[in-house]
Enzyme design. Structure first.
Site, PDB file in Angstrom:
ATOM      1  N   ASN A  81       0.866  -1.182   0.000  1.00  0.00           N
ATOM      2  CA  ASN A  81       0.000   0.000   0.000  1.00  0.00           C
ATOM      3  C   ASN A  81       0.908   1.238   0.000  1.00  0.00           C
ATOM      4  OD1 ASN A  81      -1.814   2.044   0.528  1.00  0.00           O
ATOM      5  ND2 ASN A  81      -2.196   1.418   2.650  1.00  0.00           N
ATOM      6  N   TRP A  82       0.926   1.926  -1.111  1.00  0.00           N
ATOM      7  CA  TRP A  82       1.848   3.067  -1.239  1.00  0.00           C
ATOM      8  C   TRP A  82       1.281   4.338  -0.611  1.00  0.00           C
ATOM      9  CZ3 TRP A  82       3.896   2.589  -7.029  1.00  0.00           C
ATOM     10  CH2 TRP A  82       4.603   1.392  -7.140  1.00  0.00           C
ATOM     11  N   LYS A  83       0.071   4.277  -0.109  1.00  0.00           N
ATOM     12  CA  LYS A  83      -0.565   5.443   0.540  1.00  0.00           C
ATOM     13  C   LYS A  83      -0.413   6.687  -0.344  1.00  0.00           C
ATOM     14  CE  LYS A  83       0.266   3.294   4.971  1.00  0.00           C
ATOM     15  NZ  LYS A  83       0.194   3.397   6.398  1.00  0.00           N
TER      16      LYS A  83
ATOM     17  N   HIS B  11      -9.471   0.946   5.153  1.00  0.00           N
ATOM     18  CA  HIS B  11      -8.163   1.086   5.808  1.00  0.00           C
ATOM     19  C   HIS B  11      -8.330   1.938   7.069  1.00  0.00           C
ATOM     20  CE1 HIS B  11      -4.005   2.240   6.559  1.00  0.00           C
ATOM     21  NE2 HIS B  11      -3.667   1.174   5.859  1.00  0.00           N
TER      22      HIS B  11
ATOM     23  N   GLU C 135      -6.718   4.278   8.207  1.00  0.00           N
ATOM     24  CA  GLU C 135      -6.547   5.733   7.980  1.00  0.00           C
ATOM     25  C   GLU C 135      -7.835   6.338   7.405  1.00  0.00           C
ATOM     26  OE1 GLU C 135      -2.861   5.387   5.768  1.00  0.00           O
ATOM     27  OE2 GLU C 135      -1.915   4.700   7.622  1.00  0.00           O
TER      28      GLU C 135
ATOM     29  N   GLU D 289      -5.455  -5.578  10.478  1.00  0.00           N
ATOM     30  CA  GLU D 289      -4.430  -4.566  10.721  1.00  0.00           C
ATOM     31  C   GLU D 289      -4.697  -3.890  12.065  1.00  0.00           C
ATOM     32  OE1 GLU D 289      -2.475  -3.225   6.877  1.00  0.00           O
ATOM     33  OE2 GLU D 289      -4.217  -1.947   7.116  1.00  0.00           O
TER      34      GLU D 289
ATOM     35  N   GLY E   3       2.313   1.623  10.903  1.00  0.00           N
ATOM     36  CA  GLY E   3       3.243   2.746  10.779  1.00  0.00           C
ATOM     37  C   GLY E   3       3.940   3.101  12.081  1.00  0.00           C
TER      38      GLY E   3
ATOM     39  N   SER F 204       3.363  -2.823  10.295  1.00  0.00           N
ATOM     40  CA  SER F 204       4.821  -2.867  10.440  1.00  0.00           C
ATOM     41  C   SER F 204       5.437  -4.209  10.022  1.00  0.00           C
ATOM     42  CB  SER F 204       5.227  -2.487  11.865  1.00  0.00           C
ATOM     43  OG  SER F 204       4.780  -1.160  12.142  1.00  0.00           O
TER      44      SER F 204
ATOM     45  N   GLY G 162       2.776  -1.256   4.357  1.00  0.00           N
ATOM     46  CA  GLY G 162       2.821   0.171   4.063  1.00  0.00           C
ATOM     47  C   GLY G 162       4.256   0.624   3.844  1.00  0.00           C
ATOM     48  N   GLY G 163       4.888   1.128   4.922  1.00  0.00           N
ATOM     49  CA  GLY G 163       6.216   1.723   4.826  1.00  0.00           C
ATOM     50  C   GLY G 163       7.230   0.892   4.051  1.00  0.00           C
TER      51      GLY G 163
HETATM   52  C1  PEP Z   1      -0.725  -0.213   6.020  1.00  0.00           C
HETATM   53  O1  PEP Z   1      -0.638   0.873   5.473  1.00  0.00           O
HETATM   54  O2  PEP Z   1      -1.704  -0.903   5.798  1.00  0.00           O
HETATM   55  C2  PEP Z   1       0.335  -0.644   6.921  1.00  0.00           C
HETATM   56  C3  PEP Z   1       0.223  -1.786   7.515  1.00  0.00           C
HETATM   57  O3  PEP Z   1       1.409   0.214   7.103  1.00  0.00           O
HETATM   58  P1  PEP Z   1       2.831  -0.152   7.781  1.00  0.00           P
HETATM   59  O4  PEP Z   1       3.318  -1.421   7.103  1.00  0.00           O
HETATM   60  O5  PEP Z   1       3.711   1.015   7.486  1.00  0.00           O
HETATM   61  O6  PEP Z   1       2.591  -0.371   9.224  1.00  0.00           O
END
Ligand code: PEP
Length: 252
Positions: free
Chosen positions: A9-11, A95, A97, A167, A173, A213, A234-235
């Site tokens: 997920n590049w957000k 998500h 967010e 999640e 994050g 993470s 994500g990251g």
């Molecule tokens: C996400 O954006 O769904 C996520 C899990 O981010 P991260 O891997 O950065 O925690």
């Protein structure tokens, strides 16, 4: 058995040039896998460019959200038809967010899930508890509510295109990952719930991803859990080397 799904997920990151470069680099880490699929969810503006970059590969391109209507007065939204027109075939929905920063409710998320499925997209429904909910013993209730409401009105035959991403909000994050035991507990609960809401074979075939993470250093132990069928990243998905290692996990 279930094919695993490794999703990035590049957000709200990447311009067109960054996105094409990252997609090209990710492709180098993707031989033809028999047992796993790779999905990239770039921002809307670069879905088409990423889809073009990965065309000819097995990489699935996804949007990060989707509306339920084909077109109309929905300023700021993207329709399932537009996602498909840009070369996407999946949508992340619900998500944390979107839930926390943009106040998306289970009802809205349910409309999005049904819209995605009605237009033949894969729907990745994200669920997860906050730290306060976990610490007050509410985790399983929260997951059950989000899943029951998020999948209300979805037909059993549509479930082949549904993926659930567990999640925990406190792990997204933050650098804090759920332990493999915590993640497995939540995934097993979700599978059991799906078997109650639909049928056992629907639950056995449905993929449940872990997100929060995920890194090269923890992916192997997470993927070794019986009910973890992939990762939503994500990251670490913004770095091709890290995501490449995640995609190429080895169960240990
Ligand atoms: C996400 O954006 O769904 C996520 C899990 O981010 P991260 O891997 O950065 O925690």
């Amino acid at each position: 058995m279930r094919k695993s799904l490794m999703a990035g997920n590049w957000k709200m990151h990447t311009t067109r040039e960054d996105a094409c470069r990252l997609a090209e680099e990710v492709m180098k880490h993707c031989p033809t896998f028999a047992d796993r699929e790779v999905l990239l969810a770039p921002p809307y503006t670069v879905i088409a460019a990423v889809a073009e970059t990965v065309s000819g590969s097995d990489i699935i391109v996804s949007s990060q959200n989707v509306c339920w209507e084909e077109q109309g007065a929905f300023t700021g939204e993207i329709s399932p038809v537009m996602v498909k027109d840009a070369g996407g075939s999946a949508a992340i929905i619900g998500h944390s967010e979107r839930r926390q920063l943009f106040f998306e409710t289970d009802t809205l998320i349910n409309q999005r899930v049904k819209g995605a499925l009605d237009f033949d997209l894969m729907a990745l429904l994200c669920v997860g508890e906050t730290l306060t909910e976990r610490e007050s013993g509410q985790m399983l209730n929260v997951l059950e509510t989000q899943i029951r409401n998020g999948l209300a009105g979805v037909r059993a035959e549509q479930m082949a295109r549904v993926v659930i991403a567990y999640e925990p909000v406190w792990a997204i994050g933050t650098g804090k990952t759920a332990s493999k035991e915590q993640a497995q507990e939540a995934h097993a609960f979700i599978r059991e719930l799906i078997s109650k809401l639909f049928e056992k074979n629907v639950a056995e075939q449905m993929r449940i991803l872990y997100g929060g993470s995920v890194k090269p250093t923890n992916v192997d132990e997470l993927m070794a859990q019986p009910d973890i069928d992939g990762a939503l990243v994500g990251g670490a998905a913004l770095d091709a080397e890290s995501f490449g290692r995640i995609i190429n996990y080895q169960k240990n």
